[in-house]
Design a protein around this motif. Structure first.
Motif, PDB file in Angstrom:
ATOM      1  N   MET A 161       0.838  -1.203   0.000  1.00  0.00           N
ATOM      2  CA  MET A 161       0.000   0.000   0.000  1.00  0.00           C
ATOM      3  C   MET A 161       0.871   1.250   0.000  1.00  0.00           C
ATOM      4  SD  MET A 161      -3.143  -0.998  -0.041  1.00  0.00           S
ATOM      5  CE  MET A 161      -4.104   0.373   0.599  1.00  0.00           C
ATOM      6  N   ALA A 162       0.261   2.380  -0.327  1.00  0.00           N
ATOM      7  CA  ALA A 162       1.011   3.625  -0.421  1.00  0.00           C
ATOM      8  C   ALA A 162       0.086   4.793  -0.154  1.00  0.00           C
ATOM      9  CB  ALA A 162       1.631   3.748  -1.810  1.00  0.00           C
ATOM     10  N   LEU A 163       0.678   5.947   0.065  1.00  0.00           N
ATOM     11  CA  LEU A 163      -0.116   7.174   0.171  1.00  0.00           C
ATOM     12  C   LEU A 163      -0.665   7.536  -1.202  1.00  0.00           C
ATOM     13  CD1 LEU A 163       2.149   9.421   2.432  1.00  0.00           C
ATOM     14  CD2 LEU A 163       0.162   8.066   3.117  1.00  0.00           C
ATOM     15  N   ARG A 164      -1.787   8.194  -1.187  1.00  0.00           N
ATOM     16  CA  ARG A 164      -2.412   8.674  -2.421  1.00  0.00           C
ATOM     17  C   ARG A 164      -2.605  10.173  -2.280  1.00  0.00           C
ATOM     18  NH1 ARG A 164      -8.087   6.379  -4.957  1.00  0.00           N
ATOM     19  NH2 ARG A 164      -8.719   8.270  -6.052  1.00  0.00           N
ATOM     20  N   VAL A 165      -1.895  10.942  -3.069  1.00  0.00           N
ATOM     21  CA  VAL A 165      -1.938  12.405  -2.983  1.00  0.00           C
ATOM     22  C   VAL A 165      -2.584  12.950  -4.243  1.00  0.00           C
ATOM     23  CG1 VAL A 165      -0.611  14.508  -2.656  1.00  0.00           C
ATOM     24  CG2 VAL A 165       0.185  12.362  -1.631  1.00  0.00           C
ATOM     25  N   THR A 166      -3.723  13.600  -4.088  1.00  0.00           N
ATOM     26  CA  THR A 166      -4.424  14.199  -5.221  1.00  0.00           C
ATOM     27  C   THR A 166      -4.285  15.714  -5.167  1.00  0.00           C
ATOM     28  OG1 THR A 166      -6.042  12.405  -5.350  1.00  0.00           O
ATOM     29  CG2 THR A 166      -6.645  14.498  -6.374  1.00  0.00           C
ATOM     30  N   PHE A 167      -3.720  16.270  -6.211  1.00  0.00           N
ATOM     31  CA  PHE A 167      -3.596  17.712  -6.343  1.00  0.00           C
ATOM     32  C   PHE A 167      -4.799  18.247  -7.128  1.00  0.00           C
ATOM     33  CE2 PHE A 167       0.828  16.399  -5.810  1.00  0.00           C
ATOM     34  CZ  PHE A 167       1.285  17.322  -4.886  1.00  0.00           C
ATOM     35  N   VAL A 168      -5.395  19.304  -6.607  1.00  0.00           N
ATOM     36  CA  VAL A 168      -6.479  20.002  -7.296  1.00  0.00           C
ATOM     37  C   VAL A 168      -5.977  21.385  -7.668  1.00  0.00           C
ATOM     38  CG1 VAL A 168      -8.846  20.862  -7.154  1.00  0.00           C
ATOM     39  CG2 VAL A 168      -8.208  18.766  -5.929  1.00  0.00           C
ATOM     40  N   ALA A 169      -6.025  21.721  -8.943  1.00  0.00           N
ATOM     41  CA  ALA A 169      -5.558  23.033  -9.378  1.00  0.00           C
ATOM     42  C   ALA A 169      -6.567  24.105  -9.002  1.00  0.00           C
ATOM     43  CB  ALA A 169      -5.334  23.040 -10.887  1.00  0.00           C
ATOM     44  N   ALA A 170      -6.089  25.163  -8.392  1.00  0.00           N
ATOM     45  CA  ALA A 170      -6.965  26.254  -7.954  1.00  0.00           C
ATOM     46  C   ALA A 170      -7.727  26.844  -9.132  1.00  0.00           C
ATOM     47  CB  ALA A 170      -6.143  27.342  -7.280  1.00  0.00           C
ATOM     48  N   ALA A 171      -8.958  27.246  -8.860  1.00  0.00           N
ATOM     49  CA  ALA A 171      -9.719  27.982  -9.861  1.00  0.00           C
ATOM     50  C   ALA A 171      -9.011  29.308 -10.114  1.00  0.00           C
ATOM     51  CB  ALA A 171     -11.147  28.217  -9.369  1.00  0.00           C
ATOM     52  N   ARG A 172      -9.256  29.893 -11.240  1.00  0.00           N
ATOM     53  CA  ARG A 172      -8.597  31.157 -11.544  1.00  0.00           C
ATOM     54  C   ARG A 172      -9.605  32.291 -11.598  1.00  0.00           C
ATOM     55  NH1 ARG A 172      -6.999  30.826 -17.970  1.00  0.00           N
ATOM     56  NH2 ARG A 172      -9.098  30.489 -18.793  1.00  0.00           N
ATOM     57  N   SER A 173      -9.078  33.488 -11.504  1.00  0.00           N
ATOM     58  CA  SER A 173      -9.928  34.650 -11.681  1.00  0.00           C
ATOM     59  C   SER A 173     -10.247  34.803 -13.163  1.00  0.00           C
ATOM     60  CB  SER A 173      -9.235  35.895 -11.127  1.00  0.00           C
ATOM     61  OG  SER A 173      -9.077  35.782  -9.725  1.00  0.00           O
ATOM     62  N   SER A 174     -10.864  35.868 -13.541  1.00  0.00           N
ATOM     63  CA  SER A 174     -11.333  36.046 -14.909  1.00  0.00           C
ATOM     64  C   SER A 174     -10.270  35.665 -15.934  1.00  0.00           C
ATOM     65  CB  SER A 174     -11.723  37.506 -15.136  1.00  0.00           C
ATOM     66  OG  SER A 174     -12.008  37.728 -16.511  1.00  0.00           O
ATOM     67  N   PRO A 175     -10.637  34.839 -16.938  1.00  0.00           N
ATOM     68  CA  PRO A 175      -9.677  34.466 -17.979  1.00  0.00           C
ATOM     69  C   PRO A 175      -9.227  35.659 -18.814  1.00  0.00           C
ATOM     70  CG  PRO A 175     -11.897  33.747 -18.562  1.00  0.00           C
ATOM     71  CD  PRO A 175     -11.947  34.214 -17.140  1.00  0.00           C
ATOM     72  N   LEU A 176      -9.916  36.786 -18.656  1.00  0.00           N
ATOM     73  CA  LEU A 176      -9.521  37.990 -19.387  1.00  0.00           C
ATOM     74  C   LEU A 176      -8.318  38.673 -18.750  1.00  0.00           C
ATOM     75  CD1 LEU A 176     -13.044  39.523 -20.128  1.00  0.00           C
ATOM     76  CD2 LEU A 176     -11.633  38.089 -21.616  1.00  0.00           C
ATOM     77  N   LEU A 177      -7.997  38.287 -17.512  1.00  0.00           N
ATOM     78  CA  LEU A 177      -6.865  38.877 -16.817  1.00  0.00           C
ATOM     79  C   LEU A 177      -5.613  38.052 -17.081  1.00  0.00           C
ATOM     80  CD1 LEU A 177      -8.528  39.676 -13.367  1.00  0.00           C
ATOM     81  CD2 LEU A 177      -8.146  41.239 -15.289  1.00  0.00           C
ATOM     82  N   ALA A 178      -4.517  38.708 -17.424  1.00  0.00           N
ATOM     83  CA  ALA A 178      -3.268  38.013 -17.721  1.00  0.00           C
ATOM     84  C   ALA A 178      -2.706  37.360 -16.457  1.00  0.00           C
ATOM     85  CB  ALA A 178      -2.252  38.991 -18.305  1.00  0.00           C
ATOM     86  N   GLU A 179      -2.124  36.169 -16.615  1.00  0.00           N
ATOM     87  CA  GLU A 179      -1.470  35.500 -15.497  1.00  0.00           C
ATOM     88  C   GLU A 179      -0.205  36.265 -15.105  1.00  0.00           C
ATOM     89  OE1 GLU A 179      -2.202  32.935 -13.609  1.00  0.00           O
ATOM     90  OE2 GLU A 179      -4.123  32.523 -14.557  1.00  0.00           O
ATOM     91  N   ARG A 180      -0.010  36.407 -13.810  1.00  0.00           N
ATOM     92  CA  ARG A 180       1.142  37.142 -13.302  1.00  0.00           C
ATOM     93  C   ARG A 180       1.949  36.268 -12.350  1.00  0.00           C
ATOM     94  NH1 ARG A 180       1.065  42.463 -14.469  1.00  0.00           N
ATOM     95  NH2 ARG A 180      -0.825  43.205 -15.496  1.00  0.00           N
TER      96      ARG A 180
END
Length: 206
Positions: A1-20
């Protein structure tokens, strides 16, 4: 057996805003609504024995929206981008083109005065390797997409440059199983169940 780690990517703000770089903007209403729409599919993750999140407003809000009530982890913060913090890639390139080129080419470089890509990957990997738990325990971490990309590079023992070819979409899930130093990428579900598949593309620095 092993650990199971699930990553969930955070929601983002408006797609019209450039990633910084080191983006500390909270979720806007559109992002919050998107997280709530995904909550039904992600709700089973709230039963995980341990639940964490990156120390960003949108990661915390995403975790709350899907019912995880996560514990913030400093080690899951985004890469420290030094004097480029708050800039888009284009803005950094316009100001310091040679420095940006060096940063993209050498994972050990930190021309912005912050953290190198290799240091970032190692720090996130160290967090992954030190997760407590018994065999079979489930762990959830709501994190910025860049943090999940770093975790995958570490877990797969891939060259640091692989980071630039990973594309983690908002509210997607990625699971690794194993123990410190021995992690495997886990594929779950079937195509008609909306299974998450790692996506790859080049040239995305965020």
């Amino acid at each position: 057996m092993a650990l199971r780690v699930t990553f969930v990517a955070a929601a983002r703000s408006s797609p019209l805003l450039a990633e910084r770089f080191d983006d500390e903007r909270p979720l806007d209403q559109a992002g919050w609504n998107e997280a709530l729409r995904a909550a039904g599919d992600l709700l089973p993750l709230a039963a995980a024995e341990l639940r964490y999140c990156s120390p960003t407003p949108r990661s915390r809000a995403t975790g709350d929206a899907i019912g995880c009530a996560p514990l913030s982890q400093l080690a899951l913060r985004a890469c420290d981008m030094g004097r480029w913090r708050g800039l888009t890639l284009g803005e950094a390139m316009a100001r310091e083109p040679a420095a940006v080129d060096a940063w993209l080419a050498d994972p050990r470089s930190a021309p912005h005065g912050g953290e190198s890509l290799l240091g970032f990957i190692t720090r996130v990997g160290g967090w992954l390797d030190t997760r407590p738990g018994e065999d079979g325990d489930r762990i959830v971490a709501v994190a910025e997409p860049s943090v999940i990309r770093a975790a995958l590079v570490y877990a797969l023992k891939a060259p640091p440059g692989t980071y630039w070819n990973l594309d983690v979409r908002p509210l997607s899930t990625t699971t690794v199983t194993g123990r410190a130093g021995r992690w495997s990428l886990r594929f779950e579900g079937t195509p008609d169940q909306g299974a998450t598949r790692p996506a790859f593309r080049g040239g995305n620095p965020l």
